[in-house]
Design a protein around this motif. Structure first.
Motif, PDB file in Angstrom:
ATOM      1  N   GLY A 115       0.787  -1.226   0.000  1.00 33.17           N
ATOM      2  CA  GLY A 115       0.000   0.000   0.000  1.00 33.17           C
ATOM      3  C   GLY A 115       0.816   1.271   0.000  1.00 33.17           C
ATOM      4  O   GLY A 115       0.284   2.349   0.304  1.00 33.17           O
ATOM      5  N   GLU A 116       2.102   1.174  -0.342  1.00 33.76           N
ATOM      6  CA  GLU A 116       2.979   2.351  -0.359  1.00 33.76           C
ATOM      7  C   GLU A 116       3.500   2.582  -1.773  1.00 33.76           C
ATOM      8  O   GLU A 116       3.524   1.671  -2.606  1.00 33.76           O
ATOM      9  N   GLN A 117       3.926   3.815  -2.058  1.00 37.12           N
ATOM     10  CA  GLN A 117       4.566   4.103  -3.341  1.00 37.12           C
ATOM     11  C   GLN A 117       5.398   5.368  -3.202  1.00 37.12           C
ATOM     12  O   GLN A 117       4.937   6.374  -2.641  1.00 37.12           O
ATOM     13  N   VAL A 144      12.383  13.029  -3.223  1.00 38.57           N
ATOM     14  CA  VAL A 144      11.863  13.705  -2.032  1.00 38.57           C
ATOM     15  C   VAL A 144      11.057  12.734  -1.177  1.00 38.57           C
ATOM     16  O   VAL A 144      11.282  12.593   0.038  1.00 38.57           O
ATOM     17  N   SER A 145      10.099  12.045  -1.802  1.00 34.37           N
ATOM     18  CA  SER A 145       9.274  11.103  -1.039  1.00 34.37           C
ATOM     19  C   SER A 145      10.112   9.931  -0.539  1.00 34.37           C
ATOM     20  O   SER A 145       9.861   9.389   0.536  1.00 34.37           O
ATOM     21  N   LEU A 146      11.134   9.560  -1.318  1.00 39.06           N
ATOM     22  CA  LEU A 146      12.016   8.464  -0.933  1.00 39.06           C
ATOM     23  C   LEU A 146      12.771   8.814   0.355  1.00 39.06           C
ATOM     24  O   LEU A 146      12.809   8.032   1.305  1.00 39.06           O
ATOM     25  N   LEU A 147      13.373   9.994   0.374  1.00 44.21           N
ATOM     26  CA  LEU A 147      14.162  10.398   1.539  1.00 44.21           C
ATOM     27  C   LEU A 147      13.273  10.701   2.746  1.00 44.21           C
ATOM     28  O   LEU A 147      13.631  10.391   3.887  1.00 44.21           O
ATOM     29  N   ASN A 192      10.591   9.250   3.568  1.00 41.07           N
ATOM     30  CA  ASN A 192      10.063   8.001   4.138  1.00 41.07           C
ATOM     31  C   ASN A 192      11.127   6.913   4.234  1.00 41.07           C
ATOM     32  O   ASN A 192      10.798   5.730   4.280  1.00 41.07           O
ATOM     33  N   ARG A 193      12.397   7.304   4.298  1.00 41.89           N
ATOM     34  CA  ARG A 193      13.482   6.326   4.213  1.00 41.89           C
ATOM     35  C   ARG A 193      13.446   5.306   5.354  1.00 41.89           C
ATOM     36  O   ARG A 193      13.832   4.152   5.162  1.00 41.89           O
ATOM     37  N   HIS A 194      13.001   5.708   6.551  1.00 42.82           N
ATOM     38  CA  HIS A 194      12.982   4.759   7.666  1.00 42.82           C
ATOM     39  C   HIS A 194      11.910   3.694   7.455  1.00 42.82           C
ATOM     40  O   HIS A 194      12.121   2.516   7.743  1.00 42.82           O
ATOM     41  N   LYS A 195      10.762   4.100   6.940  1.00 39.06           N
ATOM     42  CA  LYS A 195       9.703   3.136   6.636  1.00 39.06           C
ATOM     43  C   LYS A 195      10.164   2.201   5.507  1.00 39.06           C
ATOM     44  O   LYS A 195       9.938   0.986   5.549  1.00 39.06           O
ATOM     45  N   ILE A 196      10.817   2.778   4.492  1.00 37.48           N
ATOM     46  CA  ILE A 196      11.308   1.963   3.366  1.00 37.48           C
ATOM     47  C   ILE A 196      12.351   0.969   3.851  1.00 37.48           C
ATOM     48  O   ILE A 196      12.380  -0.188   3.402  1.00 37.48           O
ATOM     49  N   ARG A 197      13.193   1.417   4.768  1.00 34.20           N
ATOM     50  CA  ARG A 197      14.226   0.521   5.312  1.00 34.20           C
ATOM     51  C   ARG A 197      13.583  -0.660   6.033  1.00 34.20           C
ATOM     52  O   ARG A 197      14.055  -1.799   5.927  1.00 34.20           O
ATOM     53  N   GLY A 198      12.491  -0.418   6.727  1.00 32.09           N
ATOM     54  CA  GLY A 198      11.775  -1.510   7.375  1.00 32.09           C
ATOM     55  C   GLY A 198      11.155  -2.460   6.368  1.00 32.09           C
ATOM     56  O   GLY A 198      11.179  -3.684   6.541  1.00 32.09           O
ATOM     57  N   LYS A 236      17.755   2.226  -2.471  1.00 33.10           N
ATOM     58  CA  LYS A 236      17.888   3.152  -3.602  1.00 33.10           C
ATOM     59  C   LYS A 236      18.204   2.396  -4.886  1.00 33.10           C
ATOM     60  O   LYS A 236      17.641   2.691  -5.951  1.00 33.10           O
ATOM     61  N   PHE A 237      19.098   1.418  -4.790  1.00 33.72           N
ATOM     62  CA  PHE A 237      19.436   0.637  -5.986  1.00 33.72           C
ATOM     63  C   PHE A 237      18.221  -0.137  -6.491  1.00 33.72           C
ATOM     64  O   PHE A 237      17.914  -0.122  -7.681  1.00 33.72           O
ATOM     65  N   LEU A 238      17.522  -0.815  -5.582  1.00 31.65           N
ATOM     66  CA  LEU A 238      16.391  -1.651  -5.993  1.00 31.65           C
ATOM     67  C   LEU A 238      15.232  -0.823  -6.537  1.00 31.65           C
ATOM     68  O   LEU A 238      14.434  -1.321  -7.332  1.00 31.65           O
TER      69      LEU A 238
END
Length: 436
Positions: A177-179, A184-187, A189-195, A429-431
């Protein structure tokens, strides 16, 4: 004769759209292919989402191309209603004739044949209608021979291949449910993405698994996937009697992803002869279950003689069936990077320097080397960082590249030495293809 099965498999005939599921990255390739007369051959490991993808294509044809619902025929050829007829390709013609009697289409028919290899000599049926230019075929299968030997004699030059893998990281994120579409959105939400990355490393990308919360249930389902592929797509297809040998070899290799091996070593470990080991490895590859990677060499002869490295189609599946109990996230991360390179259509090798140092991936495009990549879970220890950097610097000297890459779980930065640059990029970031 087949009318009831045909009607049951085509609920869209009354204009009903299918549930979309998670949008797949290969849809852009499919959209281009739909505009051409060629046969679209959608191939990938069992349970990777091919059937759902076909239904997404049907929705696209209905919504975006305004194709009449009854001009779209979907047939799952593994359906029990077809099983007794699969040995005679003429029965495919009879099924199609029953469809024509039901709907009498006056325009181009879009014919979806799911798990097409279930019918023997299906190519004869497809070729005869392809040449009449009244049917656009989209076929799926769970073995790579759909893209090679089975097509060469009758359908060579008439197909567009589309390989489907389990979810990429971007697809996995969408399933949750995320995108995140920009830096900007990547950085932000980086902690959520890392999880989410931790979840992805652990459970992999098979679509069904993304919606199972309990870890033990995930592992049970993944182990079931592995055995189904081994017994249905390999043992039954190739007539393997001693299936325990097949299973033991797969479990050993899945427990040693990213490790190198030789046919001789595997033969000694499994007590199978070299010929059988080679055959089984080709079957694993054919079913999209395992992939082998050669050491790069400018000599093709040396390349073929080199030890191989092995990766699985899904890191979560490897973890679920592994004999090992250590949490080696670096190995699973390396497997995920390999799969991402495959999704991007890269030609991938590993590299041994002249003094025996190893680089995880060397990427080739045509006749040119484009990338050198190391994968390391952590670079916090100076000893680990020095080892990875030393191998890349030596490899860049030998290959003639000025830049290379280290992919890690978290670290980011840059290292320069003697006019050469090594970028350190976090895996998320790579993926997500946002490393620059």
């Amino acid at each position: 004769m087949f009318e009831n099965v045909i009607i049951d498999q085509n609920p869209h005939w009354d204009g009903t759209l299918y549930k979309e599921g998670v949008p797949r990255d290969v849809m852009s390739t499919i959209h281009r292919g739909l505009a051409l007369p060629h046969i679209l051959s959608v191939v990938g490991v069992r349970r990777s989402g091919k059937s759902t993808l076909l239904r997404q294509i049907i929705n696209y044809l209905l919504k975006e191309k305004s194709i009449k619902p009854r001009n779209i025929l979907f047939l799952n050829l593994e359906h029990p209603g077809f099983s007794r007829y699969k040995h005679d390709v003429e029965n495919l013609e009879r099924i199609y004739e029953d469809y024509l009697k039901l709907v009498s289409p006056s325009e181009m028919v879009y014919c979806f044949l799911d798990e097409v290899h279930f019918f023997q000599e299906w190519q004869v049926f497809v070729k005869s209608h392809y040449e009449r230019k009244k049917v656009k075929f989209i076929v799926t299968g769970s073995n790579s021979r759909l893209l090679s030997s089975e097509f060469i004699t009758l359908l060579s030059g008439r197909t567009i291949p589309v390989e489907v893998y389990p979810f990429s990281f971007s697809e996995f994120i969408r399933a949750k449910g995320e995108q995140y579409s920009d830096q900007v959105s990547l950085l932000k939400n980086r902690h959520k993405i890392r999880g989410l990355l931790d979840d992805f490393v652990r459970q992999g990308g098979f679509p069904e698994i993304a919606f199972i919360e309990d870890r033990e249930t995930q592992k049970e389902v993944l182990a079931m996937y592995a055995r189904n592929i081994l017994y249905q797509d390999i043992a039954a297809r190739f007539g393997i009697k001693k299936t325990i040998d097949l299973e033991n070899l797969f479990f050993y290799l899945a427990s040693n992803i990213s490790s190198s091996y030789s046919f001789n070593n595997l033969s000694k470990l499994t007590r199978l002869n070299d010929k059988t080991v080679k055959e089984y490895l080709s079957y694993f590859s054919d079913a999209y279950l395992l992939f082998t990677v050669d050491a790069f060499s400018f000599s093709v002869k040396n390349q073929l003689k080199s030890s191989k490295k092995v990766y699985t189609v899904d890191a979560g599946l490897a973890e679920a069936v592994s004999f090992r109990f250590s949490d080696d996230r670096g190995k699973f991360l390396e497997n995920m990077v390999f799969l991402e390179l495959k999704r991007r259509g890269k030609e991938v090798f590993y590299y041994k320097t002249g003094n025996g140092l190893e680089v995880d991936f060397i990427v080739k495009k045509g006749r040119h080397i484009t990338d050198l990549i190391q994968v390391s879970g952590e670079l916090t220890e100076e000893k680990t960082k020095a080892r990875e950097v030393r191998a890349l610097i030596k490899a860049m000297d030998e290959i003639g590249l000025k830049k290379s890459l280290i992919i890690t779980l978290e670290q980011e930065g840059e290292f320069k030495e003697g006019g050469k640059t090594i970028s350190i990029v976090p895996a998320y970031k790579f993926l997500l293809n946002m490393e620059s």
